[in-house]
Design a protein around this motif. Sequence first.
Motif, short mmCIF file in Angstrom:
data_model
loop_
_atom_site.label_atom_id
_atom_site.label_comp_id
_atom_site.label_asym_id
_atom_site.label_seq_id
_atom_site.Cartn_x
_atom_site.Cartn_y
_atom_site.Cartn_z
N ALA A 205 0.82 -1.21 0.00
CA ALA A 205 0.00 0.00 0.00
C ALA A 205 0.85 1.26 0.00
O ALA A 205 0.69 2.15 0.84
CB ALA A 205 -0.94 0.00 1.20
N THR A 343 4.14 -7.23 -4.19
CA THR A 343 3.40 -5.99 -3.98
C THR A 343 1.99 -6.33 -3.53
O THR A 343 1.37 -7.28 -4.03
CB THR A 343 3.36 -5.13 -5.25
N GLU A 345 -1.89 -4.55 -2.41
CA GLU A 345 -2.77 -3.38 -2.41
C GLU A 345 -4.12 -3.74 -1.80
O GLU A 345 -4.51 -4.91 -1.79
CB GLU A 345 -2.97 -2.86 -3.84
N ASP A 349 -8.56 1.11 -0.67
CA ASP A 349 -7.57 2.03 -0.13
C ASP A 349 -7.80 3.44 -0.67
O ASP A 349 -7.73 3.66 -1.88
CB ASP A 349 -6.16 1.55 -0.50
N CYS A 352 -3.50 5.16 -0.72
CA CYS A 352 -2.68 4.70 -1.85
C CYS A 352 -3.56 3.76 -2.68
O CYS A 352 -3.69 2.58 -2.35
CB CYS A 352 -1.43 3.99 -1.37
N VAL A 354 -5.44 1.46 -5.65
CA VAL A 354 -5.05 0.31 -6.46
C VAL A 354 -4.34 0.79 -7.73
O VAL A 354 -4.81 1.70 -8.41
CB VAL A 354 -6.28 -0.54 -6.84
N THR A 357 0.95 0.90 -6.15
CA THR A 357 2.04 0.06 -5.63
C THR A 357 2.50 -0.97 -6.65
O THR A 357 3.71 -1.23 -6.81
CB THR A 357 1.61 -0.64 -4.34
N VAL A 376 -4.07 -8.15 -4.73
CA VAL A 376 -5.04 -7.12 -4.34
C VAL A 376 -6.00 -7.77 -3.36
O VAL A 376 -6.67 -8.74 -3.70
CB VAL A 376 -5.81 -6.57 -5.56
N HIS A 382 -6.89 1.11 3.54
CA HIS A 382 -5.44 1.24 3.72
C HIS A 382 -4.93 0.42 4.91
O HIS A 382 -4.02 -0.39 4.77
CB HIS A 382 -5.10 2.72 3.90
#
Length: 410
Positions: A205, A343, A345, A349, A352, A354, A357, A376, A382
């Motif tokens: 994130a 990574t 996400e 969020d 930050c 989708v 990141t 994801v 977040h």
Amino acid sequence: MTKIYQAYQGYADLSDPMRLFAGTAAPLLNYRWPGWPDSLMLRKMAAACEVFSCTRLTHQRPAFGISSAAENGCTVSVHEEVADQTPFCTLLRFRKETKAEQPRVLVIAPMSGHFATLLRGTVSTLLRDHDVYITDWHNARDVALGDGRFGFDEYVAHLIRFIEKIGPGTHLLAVCQPTVAALAAVSVMAAERHPAQPSSMTLMAGPIDTRINPTAVNQLAKSKPIEWFESNLVSTVPGRFVGSQRLVYPGFLQLNAFMSMNLERHLKAFQNLYNYLVDGDDEKANVIKTFYAEYFAMSDLAAEFYLETVQSVFQDHALPLGELQALGRTIEPAAIRRTALFTVEGEKDDICAVGQTVAAQDMCSGIRPYMKTHHVQTGVGHYGVFNGRRWDNEIYPRLRDFIHSHHQYQ
């Protein structure tokens, strides 16, 4: 703007004794004297006093309070140890009383107005299967001016120093804001063919490329020139503190910004707290009180780091444009080859979004496809990416398997 810190501190000096008094009065008003009937009025007065006492802001880091961890169906003791320290940060290790050899994970905590204890739940979960370290950043107002500046270069240099201290085979886990610095540090180490390059790097994130699905936070950072942020959000630490005369972005300003984004939610939480206290529902009330005790513990940021981050990450988009500078070189994520990348996400969020990141995946073109993973998490915002039920049950198992599958790359 240089006087705003002094004005805040003056207000705090006047109001904090009243909050302490209210916190002392609450249990007295709520005490059930033998033979006295229950009084709704007194319960309401006690609840109001306790709610008021919970609004006190502090500059003291709460304790992590992690004394044990579950491991293979057993409970083992955990002890906090200082593995390394600078004026700006302590590298903290949560040493478990176990003989098991487990992957060493460096959790890179955000430096964004709160202390590293905000990741208490993250650390507790990681301890099940890992040897965990964390960057315990110090409050800038407690760092003497003579200890020098702390900007983006110094941040990256700290990460490299701590990775070296932990040694080859370290696994990085960067949460939110430090994902950019973590990627920069690993890029520098890769370009220099450093022998302690991490085995893996997990970015959670974080604002790798804020041009993608910009959030309200991203838009605010671009709404004014950097000179506006310097003139209106940077202040001088008052003379009574160790960091006297250091320029900082005060934690109380950052807290105000965070709360204003979700003001209705916070007001509702305090209304619920009042109602739970009146009704005698201590369990639900304590959940809210515990959260805000942590949330209202603030940490000031060194002005250099704050301004450089706003400009390079949010305004100039230096990293995705290939223009980010650190430690005298241009950061080239494509140089990374030995470090696996994960990574993560959150679908909901709003800090930050989708896509921001996962952008690191394309930047790190030198990492082979089988060493890259992306996830994801549905249904989380977040904070749900690194705390809470879905972090424990859905994200963490993927992270654990990723780290253990790449632990041989040393």
